[in-house]
Design an enzyme around this catalytic site. Structure first.
Site, PDB file in Angstrom:
ATOM      1  CG  MET A   6      -2.980   8.351  -5.537  1.00  0.00           C
ATOM      2  SD  MET A   6      -4.225   9.531  -4.990  1.00  0.00           S
ATOM      3  CE  MET A   6      -5.240   8.484  -3.943  1.00  0.00           C
ATOM      4  CB  SER A  32      -1.815  -1.000  -0.920  1.00  0.00           C
ATOM      5  OG  SER A  32      -1.513   0.316  -0.471  1.00  0.00           O
ATOM      6  CD  GLU A  92      -0.360   4.882   1.520  1.00  0.00           C
ATOM      7  OE1 GLU A  92       0.302   5.734   0.894  1.00  0.00           O
ATOM      8  OE2 GLU A  92      -1.429   4.410   1.096  1.00  0.00           O
TER       9      GLU A  92
END
Length: 218
Positions: A24, A29, A96
């Site tokens: 993360m 993204s 994702e």
């Protein structure tokens, strides 16, 4: 057929299946949105897909404020049928992708091999238990290219952050559902990126320890 005979031409151009992974906060993204922009400005037509985005909606969002509407990938969505329902799709951006089903990863490979669609998949490799997501494992097995993103994410100690820890009420969780959607915002249930040493010891850092030692407000 002679060994020197020409190889018959395939009716479709060769596509590529690429998987970009990392913990993360490493910019997956953001890169997905940038790649979609770059391909689109060259006149290519694509679809942007996601599943369980942090926004809670059918969007691809990044922590630096970028965002784009996307198609939510539910478990029974056939990705081949989705693409073939459009007049032309040159590429897919699959954010994702670690949360997709294994069958959907197989469908992505079919789109590459049988229909010449370029697929760019982004996601975590492992869950909060440091076990690989089934879809991520299949991407490792099938992808033409696998890249670990190089944007540096640091553990609280300054070492490279490699593993995603789930924090529940200030303590690191070792058991529970594989997928629990949360962000890194310090809520009751959230995630922290830790180095291997502190992931294995469950040490969330002095700031968390101080919170537990502080007296409760009167």
């Amino acid at each position: 057929m002679s060994a020197l005979s020409a190889v018959p031409a395939h009716p479709h151009r060769d596509g590529v299946l690429r998987f970009f992974h990392g913990p993360m906060d490493c910019g997956k993204s953001t890169l997905a949105l940038q790649m979609n922009y770059n391909h689109g400005r060259q006149g290519r037509r694509g679809l942007v897909l996601t599943k369980h985005d942090r926004s809670g909606g059918p969007k691809v969002t990044s922590r630096i404020g970028l965002g784009l509407e996307a198609i939510e990938v539910v478990d029974d969505l056939d990705l081949v049928e989705l693409v073939l329902a459009h007049d032309r799709v040159d590429y897919l951006i699959c954010d994702e992708a670690c949360f997709y089903t294994v069958a959907q990863i197989e469908q992505l490979a079919d789109l590459v091999d049988e229909h010449g669609v370029d697929v760019y998949a982004f996601g975590l490799a492992s869950d909060f238990r440091s076990r690989m997501f089934p879809a991520a494992q299949r991407l490792f097995e099938l992808a033409d290219e696998v890249s670990r993103l190089q944007v540096e994410v640091l553990c609280w100690c300054g070492r490279e952050g490699r593993l995603n820890a789930r924090v529940v009420n200030g303590l690191m969780a070792r058991t529970g559902e594989q997928v629990v959607i949360a962000d890194t915002d310090g809520a009751q249930v959230h995630y922290r990126v830790l180095c291997r040493r502190h992931y294995r010891t469950g040490d969330l850092g002095p700031s968390v320890q101080a919170q537990h030692l502080s007296p409760s407000p009167a």
